[in-house]
Design a protein around this motif. Structure first.
Motif, mmCIF file in Angstrom:
data_model
loop_
_atom_site.group_PDB
_atom_site.id
_atom_site.type_symbol
_atom_site.label_atom_id
_atom_site.label_comp_id
_atom_site.label_asym_id
_atom_site.label_seq_id
_atom_site.Cartn_x
_atom_site.Cartn_y
_atom_site.Cartn_z
ATOM 1 N N PHE A 1 0.797 -1.216 0.000
ATOM 2 C CA PHE A 1 0.000 0.000 0.000
ATOM 3 C C PHE A 1 0.836 1.275 0.000
ATOM 4 O O PHE A 1 0.302 2.368 -0.164
ATOM 5 N N GLY A 2 2.127 1.154 0.209
ATOM 6 C CA GLY A 2 2.978 2.330 0.201
ATOM 7 C C GLY A 2 4.030 2.276 1.285
ATOM 8 O O GLY A 2 4.387 1.203 1.793
ATOM 9 N N THR B 1 5.176 11.084 -2.648
ATOM 10 C CA THR B 1 4.112 12.036 -2.340
ATOM 11 C C THR B 1 3.242 11.468 -1.217
ATOM 12 O O THR B 1 3.216 10.257 -0.989
ATOM 13 N N LYS C 1 0.222 10.024 0.572
ATOM 14 C CA LYS C 1 -0.986 9.269 0.246
ATOM 15 C C LYS C 1 -2.042 9.454 1.330
ATOM 16 O O LYS C 1 -3.202 9.733 1.041
ATOM 17 N N ASP C 2 -1.651 9.264 2.584
ATOM 18 C CA ASP C 2 -2.544 9.447 3.733
ATOM 19 C C ASP C 2 -1.834 10.347 4.734
ATOM 20 O O ASP C 2 -0.828 9.944 5.324
ATOM 21 N N LYS C 3 -2.391 11.524 4.935
ATOM 22 C CA LYS C 3 -1.755 12.491 5.824
ATOM 23 C C LYS C 3 -1.832 12.048 7.278
ATOM 24 O O LYS C 3 -0.933 12.353 8.083
ATOM 25 N N GLN D 1 2.229 8.826 8.811
ATOM 26 C CA GLN D 1 1.725 9.110 7.478
ATOM 27 C C GLN D 1 2.058 7.942 6.556
ATOM 28 O O GLN D 1 2.967 7.168 6.826
ATOM 29 N N ARG D 2 1.293 7.847 5.473
ATOM 30 C CA ARG D 2 1.618 6.864 4.436
ATOM 31 C C ARG D 2 1.945 7.607 3.157
ATOM 32 O O ARG D 2 1.192 8.487 2.723
ATOM 33 N N LEU D 3 3.084 7.242 2.554
ATOM 34 C CA LEU D 3 3.547 7.878 1.325
ATOM 35 C C LEU D 3 3.320 6.955 0.141
ATOM 36 O O LEU D 3 3.347 5.715 0.272
ATOM 37 N N ASN D 4 3.105 7.527 -1.028
ATOM 38 C CA ASN D 4 3.129 6.755 -2.264
ATOM 39 C C ASN D 4 4.574 6.389 -2.587
ATOM 40 O O ASN D 4 5.515 6.926 -1.991
ATOM 41 N N ASP E 1 6.194 7.224 -5.081
ATOM 42 C CA ASP E 1 6.905 8.384 -5.632
ATOM 43 C C ASP E 1 7.185 9.427 -4.552
ATOM 44 O O ASP E 1 7.592 10.550 -4.859
#
Length: 375
Positions: A263-264, A282, A284-286, A275-278, A280
């Protein structure tokens, strides 16, 4: 061509009618029909017998293939290795490797075995004092038990130890490369995956080597974990960071927790927020948390037994792991907006809109907007 086909088909139909429809009682006709039916019956019986035998063999092979451990009446175990080879473990003594079908003992005085995860044909075994390797399909010893410690084969290599010297060997028992290492209790099995192996040095240094023994990641990190798609989580004195392959750091070592899954990239900042990042990098989930629970407070109203009735406060608490070596708690409103960071060790509702937020033994009072009441 059409005439030939018609002739063959009409001949077949006449023969079929004569065998099964004709009521001819001639001795020749009766003999031919009986012989034909007898042949058909014999063929059907043979096919049925063959089908039963094949089904029995398939079931037996399936049962043996899926079975990893057989409990024997005397308390001993039979551990499956391959279709013909098993490891018999008596209850109170050393075991042996044997052929299931011939019942022939192949290797005696075996203490334990370790099977490779990737299906390598060489199985690690112990004689009690030394370790070696045998072929999973023949039961034949391929590398004699001469090592003090040994690990399973992975990617065609296995780590072994003689004295204080830890090194890697190939299927022929030859050293894969000249470099040696010293055993560490922090090592995670000394196994290669996709051509790379994590190496622990001493109590607090980790690195990664390739199949030539060269350092792909230098041994400068206090923690190092392999994740999917060639991501590597590393940690130094400043925190966790992330490498993609062995080329560069894509996230600096500044986080108190990090993980990578389908999921990242999950990161936890120094203020305990997650937080979860993509992929790349960026956002994804703040906002990420583990659990959200309602907060109850005691009201002045009494129940029939004289106890105070409980009511639900105007805010919930949320929690994340890894904060101050435990769980961190924060306030969150009913719209899902976090009101505080998860920096508290406990949150207690005093009334509907007032909350005691503790940090260790001390606490502060916050309202339902996350603001301090006594500034």
């Amino acid at each position: 061509m059409k005439n030939i086909a018609k002739t063959i088909w009409s001949t077949f139909l006449r023969g079929f009618r004569w065998l099964f429809v004709s009521q001819s009682e001639s001795k020749f006709g009766i003999f031919v029909r009986r012989a034909f039916i007898t042949c058909i019956a014999i063929m059907l019986f043979a096919l049925l017998a063959l089908s039963i035998v094949c089904s029995y063999e398939d079931l037996r092979n399936k049962y043996a293939t899926n079975k990893t451990e057989n409990e024997v009446e005397d308390g001993s175990d039979n551990i499956y290795i391959s279709r013909h080879i098993y490891f018999y473990i008596p209850k109170d003594s050393m075991g042996y490797i044997y052929n299931y079908y011939t019942n022939e003992k192949l290797i005696e005085d075996v203490g334990f075995i370790a099977k490779p995860v990737d299906g390598d044909k060489l199985i690690c075994f112990s004689t009690g004092t030394k370790r070696g390797y045998f072929n999973a399909y023949t039961g034949k010893i391929m590398i004699r038990p001469c090592y003090d410690k040994a690990w399973v084969f992975s990617d065609g290599l296995a780590a072994v130890q003689k004295g204080k010297d830890l090194f890697f060997i190939n299927h022929k028992g030859k050293r894969a490369f000249k470099k040696s290492f010293e055993f560490s209790d922090n090592a995670d099995g000394y196994c290669f995956h996709n051509g790379y192996c994590i190496i622990a040095l001493g109590d607090c240094h980790f690195g990664v080597i390739n199949k030539k023994g060269e350092w792909a990641i230098p041994p400068i990190y206090v923690d190092l974990k392999r994740r999917l798609d060639d991501y590597w989580i590393v940690k130094n004195k400043d925190g966790y960071g992330l490498m993609k392959g062995f080329r560069k750091m894509i996230l600096p070592c500044k986080y108190i927790y990090m993980d990578v899954d389908d999921f990242g990239i999950l990161v936890q900042n120094k203020d305990c927020t997650m937080q979860r990042l993509n992929f790349d990098l960026t956002i994804k989930d703040k906002f990420v948390c583990e659990e959200i629970e309602p907060l109850l407070y005691r009201t002045p109203k009494l129940n029939k037994k004289g106890g105070h009735l409980m009511a639900v406060a105007s805010c919930n608490s949320y929690s994340v792991g890894g904060c101050n070596n435990g769980y961190g708690y924060g306030l969150i409103d009913y719209k899902g907006r976090p009101l505080t960071k998860p920096i508290f060790s406990q949150i207690v509702a005093i009334n509907k809109n007032v909350f005691l937020c503790k940090q260790e033994d001390n606490g502060i009072l916050l309202n339902n907007h996350g603001e301090k009441i006594n500034k």
